[in-house]
Motif scaffolding. Structure first.
Motif, PDB file in Angstrom:
ATOM      1  N   ASP A  93       9.244   6.015  -7.638  1.00 27.80           N
ATOM      2  CA  ASP A  93       9.486   5.770  -6.229  1.00 27.80           C
ATOM      3  C   ASP A  93      10.950   5.927  -5.837  1.00 27.80           C
ATOM      4  O   ASP A  93      11.256   6.334  -4.727  1.00 27.80           O
ATOM      5  N   LEU A  94      11.888   5.575  -6.732  1.00 28.03           N
ATOM      6  CA  LEU A  94      13.300   5.634  -6.378  1.00 28.03           C
ATOM      7  C   LEU A  94      13.828   7.056  -6.381  1.00 28.03           C
ATOM      8  O   LEU A  94      14.640   7.432  -5.548  1.00 28.03           O
ATOM      9  N   LYS A  95      13.372   7.870  -7.299  1.00 29.05           N
ATOM     10  CA  LYS A  95      13.870   9.233  -7.392  1.00 29.05           C
ATOM     11  C   LYS A  95      13.059  10.147  -6.481  1.00 29.05           C
ATOM     12  O   LYS A  95      11.875   9.954  -6.278  1.00 29.05           O
ATOM     13  N   GLU A  96      13.724  11.145  -5.950  1.00 33.74           N
ATOM     14  CA  GLU A  96      13.075  12.074  -5.057  1.00 33.74           C
ATOM     15  C   GLU A  96      12.708  13.332  -5.821  1.00 33.74           C
ATOM     16  O   GLU A  96      13.251  13.622  -6.892  1.00 33.74           O
ATOM     17  N   ILE A  97      11.806  14.110  -5.231  1.00 33.90           N
ATOM     18  CA  ILE A  97      11.298  15.285  -5.929  1.00 33.90           C
ATOM     19  C   ILE A  97      12.401  16.303  -6.201  1.00 33.90           C
ATOM     20  O   ILE A  97      12.317  17.087  -7.144  1.00 33.90           O
ATOM     21  N   GLU A  98      13.483  16.260  -5.387  1.00 40.74           N
ATOM     22  CA  GLU A  98      14.582  17.200  -5.596  1.00 40.74           C
ATOM     23  C   GLU A  98      15.258  17.045  -6.954  1.00 40.74           C
ATOM     24  O   GLU A  98      15.930  17.955  -7.431  1.00 40.74           O
ATOM     25  N   HIS A  99      15.092  15.846  -7.584  1.00 41.76           N
ATOM     26  CA  HIS A  99      15.689  15.616  -8.902  1.00 41.76           C
ATOM     27  C   HIS A  99      14.854  16.218 -10.033  1.00 41.76           C
ATOM     28  O   HIS A  99      15.347  16.341 -11.157  1.00 41.76           O
ATOM     29  N   ALA A 105       6.923   1.820   0.032  1.00 42.61           N
ATOM     30  CA  ALA A 105       6.848   3.282   0.104  1.00 42.61           C
ATOM     31  C   ALA A 105       5.819   3.672   1.163  1.00 42.61           C
ATOM     32  O   ALA A 105       4.756   3.063   1.265  1.00 42.61           O
ATOM     33  N   PHE A 106       6.132   4.685   1.971  1.00 41.62           N
ATOM     34  CA  PHE A 106       5.219   5.091   3.044  1.00 41.62           C
ATOM     35  C   PHE A 106       3.841   5.444   2.493  1.00 41.62           C
ATOM     36  O   PHE A 106       2.814   5.131   3.092  1.00 41.62           O
ATOM     37  N   THR A 107       3.828   6.121   1.341  1.00 35.87           N
ATOM     38  CA  THR A 107       2.532   6.489   0.755  1.00 35.87           C
ATOM     39  C   THR A 107       1.715   5.252   0.422  1.00 35.87           C
ATOM     40  O   THR A 107       0.495   5.248   0.560  1.00 35.87           O
ATOM     41  N   ILE A 111       1.917   2.292   2.001  1.00 31.62           N
ATOM     42  CA  ILE A 111       1.428   1.738   3.258  1.00 31.62           C
ATOM     43  C   ILE A 111       0.196   2.512   3.716  1.00 31.62           C
ATOM     44  O   ILE A 111      -0.811   1.924   4.138  1.00 31.62           O
ATOM     45  N   ARG A 112       0.258   3.838   3.614  1.00 31.91           N
ATOM     46  CA  ARG A 112      -0.888   4.658   4.011  1.00 31.91           C
ATOM     47  C   ARG A 112      -2.106   4.338   3.158  1.00 31.91           C
ATOM     48  O   ARG A 112      -3.231   4.250   3.654  1.00 31.91           O
ATOM     49  N   ARG A 113      -1.899   4.175   1.857  1.00 34.78           N
ATOM     50  CA  ARG A 113      -3.015   3.815   0.974  1.00 34.78           C
ATOM     51  C   ARG A 113      -3.656   2.513   1.411  1.00 34.78           C
ATOM     52  O   ARG A 113      -4.880   2.379   1.474  1.00 34.78           O
ATOM     53  N   ASP A 114      -2.802   1.543   1.698  1.00 35.96           N
ATOM     54  CA  ASP A 114      -3.319   0.224   2.056  1.00 35.96           C
ATOM     55  C   ASP A 114      -4.049   0.256   3.396  1.00 35.96           C
ATOM     56  O   ASP A 114      -5.038  -0.444   3.600  1.00 35.96           O
ATOM     57  N   ILE A 115      -3.547   1.072   4.326  1.00 37.08           N
ATOM     58  CA  ILE A 115      -4.249   1.230   5.604  1.00 37.08           C
ATOM     59  C   ILE A 115      -5.627   1.844   5.364  1.00 37.08           C
ATOM     60  O   ILE A 115      -6.645   1.363   5.879  1.00 37.08           O
ATOM     61  N   ASN A 116      -5.674   2.920   4.565  1.00 41.31           N
ATOM     62  CA  ASN A 116      -6.956   3.578   4.266  1.00 41.31           C
ATOM     63  C   ASN A 116      -7.914   2.636   3.558  1.00 41.31           C
ATOM     64  O   ASN A 116      -9.114   2.605   3.848  1.00 41.31           O
ATOM     65  N   ALA A 117      -7.378   1.853   2.598  1.00 42.98           N
ATOM     66  CA  ALA A 117      -8.232   0.912   1.867  1.00 42.98           C
ATOM     67  C   ALA A 117      -8.796  -0.145   2.812  1.00 42.98           C
ATOM     68  O   ALA A 117      -9.979  -0.527   2.705  1.00 42.98           O
ATOM     69  N   THR A 118      -7.972  -0.620   3.755  1.00 39.74           N
ATOM     70  CA  THR A 118      -8.438  -1.614   4.724  1.00 39.74           C
ATOM     71  C   THR A 118      -9.547  -1.030   5.592  1.00 39.74           C
ATOM     72  O   THR A 118     -10.573  -1.694   5.842  1.00 39.74           O
TER      73      THR A 118
END
Length: 827
Positions: free
Chosen positions: A157-163, A263-265, A267-274
């Motif tokens: 989560d801390l590192k970005e894909i650019e790394h 992480a936004f992803t 939050i999205r997971r939790d919204i979908n699960a709800t």
């Protein structure tokens, strides 16, 4: 079987509900440890195996002749009908040949020759398995090593894909492809620039509308800019506050929690699960923003608890405690602004329907922290040169990529043929759903856009065209084999499709050397992997070949009647299920969803796919004509055929093979066998009896998910050549009709060869019987997928409420990640 809900690994929290879905298809199981190979491929048979018979002679102890059959339609047919020269119609024998071969393969435990063995690829931006593999990270092999797993989650989560994902330029020399790496930006291989920031740079004044992911106006740009300024201001304040506490806050619980739970992803997971939980409980579903706000407030409370506990455990003074609370108060405020900015894209961002993928030369300027200060299309404006790049305007896309110039000081990276082949296979399946009908584009504009996308992604087939101005940009991962660095995966986007750890061939098992199964022995084969085999078809036993010709010839199916009398055109959604749908193709144990990311030793294919025989035919929607994924097909009414009859010529069959051919033609002939009573007793719970057999059918042609192509195939007669004649006399034709009493002997010979009663009781035989039996409409539940129209039409629950799709989707959406196959019967 109950429609139970279980779990699948899909998030940092561990699981979401699994939902069983009945589909238009199911599977007949196979056991890779029970394949049967009765023949040897070479002239030196071993292990008691038979030698394949030659084609240039008739063997006296074997059976040669022809089997005549008739086809009776019980539904309309979606099939290709051809005209004879001089008048009349026929159906190609290959249509029936495919059905016979499939039946032979299942019944005889032959190796599943036509299951796609190509390595599977996937992209799942919300899956930790995907990110671990994409980023080259490894989980701890010790289940108890929770600390190691937590470190991995934090790193994800801390590192970005650019790394992690490299980028470079595709080159070709002497017919071989390789990559020249691009210059790095500090410790990053490329930089991502959100579109709202790019619009405020010099390049944002570019009038080329196809460059942008969204339509923008001054009001929206200013709104995004205000949010970004607030975020930047809070970032500066947080950085200043954190400076005295850098050591104490390093790797603190609040930072770890922020990187995962916020992480936004996630939050999205939790919204979908709800939403899924509320759907399963048939409760009213609130607006997504309302759900998100409730989740965020709960997280704010949790953050305050973590902060207070941290202050207490570290014995901080009142002033220090106040600073720490202020740091995470502002951090949370900044996160909320970022969340608002993200939702502005979703709510106010109108996606540019005329976007085209691009690669543009630019000059750029960086700040002291290697952040992008400005990008210009004026190549001479800044000293630093590079490329602005974007490959897609997919729904989740917000950013463009800045790529440096080729770094000629770095070693080139070679690309193996298997990686190129995998990329090309995946390209062949791409559908570009972002370019679809019904979005204010003319049909001509839509087709031209699709051509642009295909041209852009055709890296290898159209390399010369793409490299005319600049070498194509390509993202890639590397691997080291035998001290040589090569490309492991590649793509036109950093979130590329990558290979699953488990390949289909791992689950299919292997064919023993010098061995041939019944399907190969009857229908022939070409074995590219086994050069130098002696050819049973050759007049010389010492000659070599890798192939064996079929001993069955399927003549055209003769048609009596006027098929054109009832011919009509219908538009079907004809999807092609793929093994990548792990919830459907892999056997699931009902607790945690298994995927190809799991070890091969824990996985098992469901078997060979078949479509259910539907009791009633379902008409496709008239609206399908407007769908991009629809296919127009001729439909012929069942009553337009006075007679459909065909012939299978066979040569040099054993008695068991003759019985196999009879059962593959018509499973109802099992009632003639001495094993019929055993079948009735063993499958009494499934009501297998005379009436059951009367409701067994075959499916031929297209549109099977809609109930088309349902037929019965009856054996009219069996004619055998008299092998007492020599070969020349046989050519004059001396076939005699075989009495039905002999059919029973052949069928019993095959069943005995397969194991007799043990074979009758096997899961394979039971599932095969079920696969031919008619399926009532009420066996599908309200939420099941009866046909492929499901994916392009709205569905309602029993109370008339729109189900999980509030709007009719414009393109097929595919299976949801938490769906698994609801089996008709568990054998």
């Amino acid at each position: 079987m109950a429609n139970r809900k279980d779990k699948t690994r899909n998030s940092n929290q561990g699981s979401v509900n699994l939902i069983q879905k009945r589909l238009p298809y199911d599977f007949v199981p196979f056991d890779k440890d029970q394949y049967r190979f009765p023949y040897a491929a070479s002239t030196s048979p071993d292990g008691g195996k038979m030698l394949l018979p030659r084609h240039d002679r008739v063997e006296r102890e074997r059976l040669s002749g022809e089997l005549r059959y008739k086809i009776t339609p019980h539904s309309d047919l979606v099939i290709e009908i051809r005209e004879k020269y001089g008048g009349g119609h026929f159906i190609s024998g290959s249509v029936v040949r495919g059905k016979f071969r499939s039946n032979v393969e299942m019944l005889s435990r032959s190796y599943p020759e036509f299951v796609n063995r190509a390595p599977l690829m996937y992209r799942d931006l919300q899956s930790d398995d995907y990110k671990e593999q994409l980023f080259g990270l490894k989980k701890s092999d010790q289940e108890s090593d929770q600390e190691s797993d937590q470190e991995l989650e934090q790193e994800l989560d801390l590192k970005e894909i650019e790394h992690y994902i490299r980028v470079g330029f595709l080159h070709k020399s002497d017919g071989k492809f390789f990559i020249v790496p691009a210059e790095k930006f500090g410790d990053k291989y490329f930089l991502s620039i959100p579109e709202h920031r790019l619009r405020n740079m010099e390049v944002g004044r570019c009038a080329k509308s196809s460059l942008w992911l969204y339509y923008w106006n001054d009001e929206i740009i200013n709104q995004f800019e205000r949010l970004q300024q607030q975020i930047d201001q809070l970032t500066r304040e947080i950085k200043k506050l954190r400076e005295p506490y850098r050591q104490i806050l390093k790797d603190c619980p609040m930072s770890r929690w922020f990187s995962s739970c916020m992480a936004f992803t996630q939050i999205r997971r939790d919204i979908n699960a709800t939403v899924e939980i509320l759907q399963s409980e048939k409760k009213e579903i609130p607006d997504e923003i309302e759900i998100a706000n409730e989740l965020i407030e709960c997280r704010r409370d949790h953050l305050n608890e973590l902060t207070n506990l941290f202050i207490e455990e570290n014995g901080l003074s009142d002033s220090q405690a106040a600073d720490i609370k202020e740091i995470y108060k502002k951090t949370f405020e900044r996160w909320q602004l970022k969340w608002e900015l993200e939702n502005q894209y979703k709510s106010n961002g109108k996606r540019n329907k005329k976007f085209k993928p691009y690669q543009l030369r630019v000059s750029y300027d960086l700040d002291d922290n290697v952040g992008v200060r400005d990008v210009s299309l004026n190549f001479d404006k800044y000293k630093r040169k590079g490329y602005l790049f974007n490959s897609t305007n997919a729904s989740s896309k917000r950013s463009h990529y800045l790529v440096g110039s080729p770094d000629l000081s770095e070693s080139v990276v070679n690309i193996k043929d298997e990686v190129i082949n995998a990329y090309n296979r995946n390209l062949g399946r791409m559908r570009f759903p972002q370019v679809r009908r019904g979005q204010d584009l003319s049909e001509q504009e839509r087709r031209e856009l699709i051509k642009d996308f295909i041209r852009f992604y055709s890296l290898f087939d159209r390399y010369d065209e793409l490299s005319n101005k600049d070498e194509p940009i390509i993202f890639y991962r590397t691997e080291i084999n035998e001290k040589t660095t090569t490309v492991a995966d590649l793509g036109r986007t950093p979130y590329m499709k990558i290979f699953y750890e488990t390949k289909p061939e791992h689950l299919l098992g292997s064919k023993p050397a010098n061995s041939v199964d019944y399907a190969g022995a009857l229908f022939g084969y070409v074995d590219e992997a086994s050069p130098g085999l002696s050819s049973p078809d050759s007049s010389s036993p010492d000659s070599s070949s890798r192939s064996y010709k079929s001993r069955l010839i399927f003549r055209p199916v003769e048609i009596k009647g006027d098929p054109g009398r009832t011919r009509k055109v219908r538009h079907f959604i004809l999807m092609t299920p793929q093994p990548t749908a792990s919830g459907m193709y892999l056997r699931q144990d009902g607790t945690i969803k298994k995927t190809y990311a799991d070890p091969a030793s824990t996985l098992e294919f469901n078997g060979l796919k078949y479509y259910h025989v539907r009791k009633s035919q379902r008409e496709p929607s008239d609206a399908n004509e407007q769908e991009r994924f629809s296919s127009a097909r001729y439909v012929y009414g069942a009553n337009c055929f006075e007679e459909l009859s065909g012939t299978v010529a066979f040569k040099n069959l054993t008695r068991a093979e003759m019985g196999l051919l009879l059962l593959a033609t018509d499973i109802r002939l099992i009632r003639q066998s001495k094993f019929w009573e055993k079948v009735r007793i063993n499958y009494s719970a499934l009501h297998v009896n005379e009436h059951f057999l009367d409701r067994c059918f075959e499916l031929i042609g297209g549109a099977k998910p809609y109930g088309y192509g349902k037929v019965t195939i009856d054996v009219l007669d069996l004619r055998l050549e008299d092998t007492d004649y020599d070969f020349e006399k046989l050519m004059l034709g001396n076939a005699k009709q075989e009495p039905q009493e002999k059919w029973k002997e052949y069928i019993d010979a095959f069943l005995e060869e397969m194991g007799g009663e043990a074979f009758i009781k096997s899961a394979l035989f039971g599932a095969y019987l079920i696969s031919k039996s008619e399926m009532a409409d009420d066996e599908f539940g309200e939420d099941d997928i009866r046909d492929w129209d499901y994916f392009v039409r709205s569905s309602k629950d029993k109370n008339g409420r729109i189900s999980f799709r509030k709007k009719k989707p414009k393109t097929p959406t595919g299976y949801k990640k938490n769906w698994i196959l609801k089996r008709r019967f568990n054998m």
